[in-house]
Design a protein around this motif. Structure first.
Motif, PDB file in Angstrom:
ATOM      1  N   GLY A  94       8.907  -2.813   9.959  1.00  0.00           N
ATOM      2  CA  GLY A  94       9.047  -3.931   9.049  1.00  0.00           C
ATOM      3  C   GLY A  94       8.082  -5.076   9.266  1.00  0.00           C
ATOM      4  N   GLN A  95       7.067  -4.839  10.093  1.00  0.00           N
ATOM      5  CA  GLN A  95       6.111  -5.913  10.417  1.00  0.00           C
ATOM      6  C   GLN A  95       4.703  -5.538   9.974  1.00  0.00           C
ATOM      7  N   GLY A  96       3.808  -6.546  10.031  1.00  0.00           N
ATOM      8  CA  GLY A  96       2.391  -6.265   9.817  1.00  0.00           C
ATOM      9  C   GLY A  96       1.771  -5.728  11.097  1.00  0.00           C
ATOM     10  N   LEU A  97       0.449  -5.658  11.133  1.00  0.00           N
ATOM     11  CA  LEU A  97      -0.258  -5.143  12.305  1.00  0.00           C
ATOM     12  C   LEU A  97      -0.632  -6.295  13.230  1.00  0.00           C
ATOM     13  N   LEU A 126      -1.081  -5.369   2.423  1.00  0.00           N
ATOM     14  CA  LEU A 126      -1.437  -6.274   3.514  1.00  0.00           C
ATOM     15  C   LEU A 126      -2.762  -6.954   3.243  1.00  0.00           C
ATOM     16  N   TYR A 155      -5.285  -4.244   1.842  1.00  0.00           N
ATOM     17  CA  TYR A 155      -4.971  -2.857   2.163  1.00  0.00           C
ATOM     18  C   TYR A 155      -3.642  -2.457   1.520  1.00  0.00           C
ATOM     19  N   LEU A 171      -3.500   2.916   6.844  1.00  0.00           N
ATOM     20  CA  LEU A 171      -3.950   1.889   5.902  1.00  0.00           C
ATOM     21  C   LEU A 171      -5.088   2.401   5.042  1.00  0.00           C
ATOM     22  N   GLN A 214      -0.528   0.399   2.341  1.00  0.00           N
ATOM     23  CA  GLN A 214       0.022   1.342   3.325  1.00  0.00           C
ATOM     24  C   GLN A 214       1.221   2.018   2.693  1.00  0.00           C
ATOM     25  N   GLY A 267      -1.797  -9.900   7.788  1.00  0.00           N
ATOM     26  CA  GLY A 267      -0.600 -10.585   7.375  1.00  0.00           C
ATOM     27  C   GLY A 267       0.621  -9.724   7.642  1.00  0.00           C
ATOM     28  N   PRO A 268       1.821 -10.288   7.448  1.00  0.00           N
ATOM     29  CA  PRO A 268       3.059  -9.539   7.703  1.00  0.00           C
ATOM     30  C   PRO A 268       3.340  -8.469   6.668  1.00  0.00           C
ATOM     31  N   GLY A 269       2.620  -8.493   5.563  1.00  0.00           N
ATOM     32  CA  GLY A 269       2.791  -7.462   4.548  1.00  0.00           C
ATOM     33  C   GLY A 269       3.793  -7.839   3.469  1.00  0.00           C
ATOM     34  N   PHE A 322      -2.071   1.994  15.943  1.00  0.00           N
ATOM     35  CA  PHE A 322      -3.247   2.396  15.180  1.00  0.00           C
ATOM     36  C   PHE A 322      -4.511   2.060  15.953  1.00  0.00           C
ATOM     37  N   ARG A 372       6.343  -5.780   0.989  1.00  0.00           N
ATOM     38  CA  ARG A 372       6.951  -4.475   0.740  1.00  0.00           C
ATOM     39  C   ARG A 372       7.402  -4.389  -0.695  1.00  0.00           C
ATOM     40  N   ILE A 418       3.447  -0.871   1.111  1.00  0.00           N
ATOM     41  CA  ILE A 418       3.264  -2.161   1.763  1.00  0.00           C
ATOM     42  C   ILE A 418       1.838  -2.607   1.459  1.00  0.00           C
ATOM     43  N   PHE A 457      -9.461   3.383  10.089  1.00  0.00           N
ATOM     44  CA  PHE A 457      -8.231   3.474  10.856  1.00  0.00           C
ATOM     45  C   PHE A 457      -7.870   4.918  11.134  1.00  0.00           C
ATOM     46  N   GLY A 458      -7.289   5.134  12.315  1.00  0.00           N
ATOM     47  CA  GLY A 458      -6.679   6.419  12.579  1.00  0.00           C
ATOM     48  C   GLY A 458      -5.365   6.541  11.828  1.00  0.00           C
TER      49      GLY A 458
END
Lengths: 114, 112
Positions: free
Chosen positions: A41-44, B92, B35, B43, B37, B104-106, A90, B108, B90, A104-105
């Motif tokens: 539920g989070q970003g990267l 981003l 991006y 991504l 996802q 950013g936190p994205g 990632f 959804r 998602i 990105f992988g």
């Protein structure tokens, strides 16, 4: 073609055990290298990065990664895993000049057993 | 580093409608990336947006579907137009600070 490979889709380790996540890249020159973590539920979040110099890089949350040019690898390690490390990881590479686009992988999902 | 906020954090939308996602950065950045996802995936870069110029879209993404604005160096928007269930993902934003991209936190998005 430029590519990033994370061979392990899923990894399960016990809390307190050591961890190594693999990342291999195919690139014409030494790229910039990154590891990101994505909690549910989070970003990267950026864990660490390598541009040049010392091939062993220290990051946040106790993680480190080692760049091995001969193996085109940038593996992520942690000596003792905590339950909060459960997340998706990632690996990413970017050219040191030019288009600046990251590759990105596919990610490695880490599960931690109590 | 950079502190990045996105609005909305999540939304459920009906097919055929449009949603605009906002991205705010706490510092001035030249390059901004957007991006997508998809569930369980890595991504995929949609486009690169530099302030003062038209966004550059990746193969498979077009401006009519994903219009982007970049009115200043701290703000950008991405609109997902005429949505279908396949747009559920998602989204981003990712500003570049020096040689490093932060995320950013994205947002959804679920399209019904």
């Amino acid at each position: 073609a430029q590519s990033v490979t994370q061979p392990d889709i899923h990894i399960t380790v016990s809390e307190g055990a050591s961890l190594e996540l693999r990342c291999n890249y195919s690139y014409g020159a030494t790229p910039y290298l990154f590891w990101y973590v994505q909690s549910p539920g989070q970003g990267l979040q950026l864990l660490l990065k390598y541009f040049s110099g010392d091939t062993l890089v220290q990051g946040i949350k106790g993680f480190e990664a080692e760049f091995k040019r001969s193996q085109s690898s940038f593996n992520l390690r942690k000596p003792s895993v905590h339950w909060s490390d459960a997340a998706e990881y990632f690996c990413a590479v970017a050219p040191s000049s030019g288009t600046y686009k990251y590759i990105f992988g596919t990610g490695t999902r880490l599960k931690v057993l109590a | 580093s950079a502190v990045i906020s996105q609005k909305p954090s999540r939304d459920i939308c009906q097919r055929g409608t449009s949603l605009t996602i906002q991205c705010q950065v706490d510092s001035q950045v030249t390059m901004m990336f957007w991006y997508r996802q998809q569930p369980g995936q890595s991504l995929t870069l949609i486009a690169t947006a530099n302030q003062g110029s038209e966004a550059t879209y990746e193969s498979g993404f077009v401006i009519d579907k994903f219009p982007i604005s970049r009115p200043n160096l701290t703000f950008s928007t991405l609109t997902v137009s005429n949505m279908s269930p396949e747009d559920s993902s998602i989204y981003l934003c990712s500003p570049r600070v020096g040689e490093t991209q932060y995320f950013g936190p994205g947002t959804r998005l679920l399209v019904l």
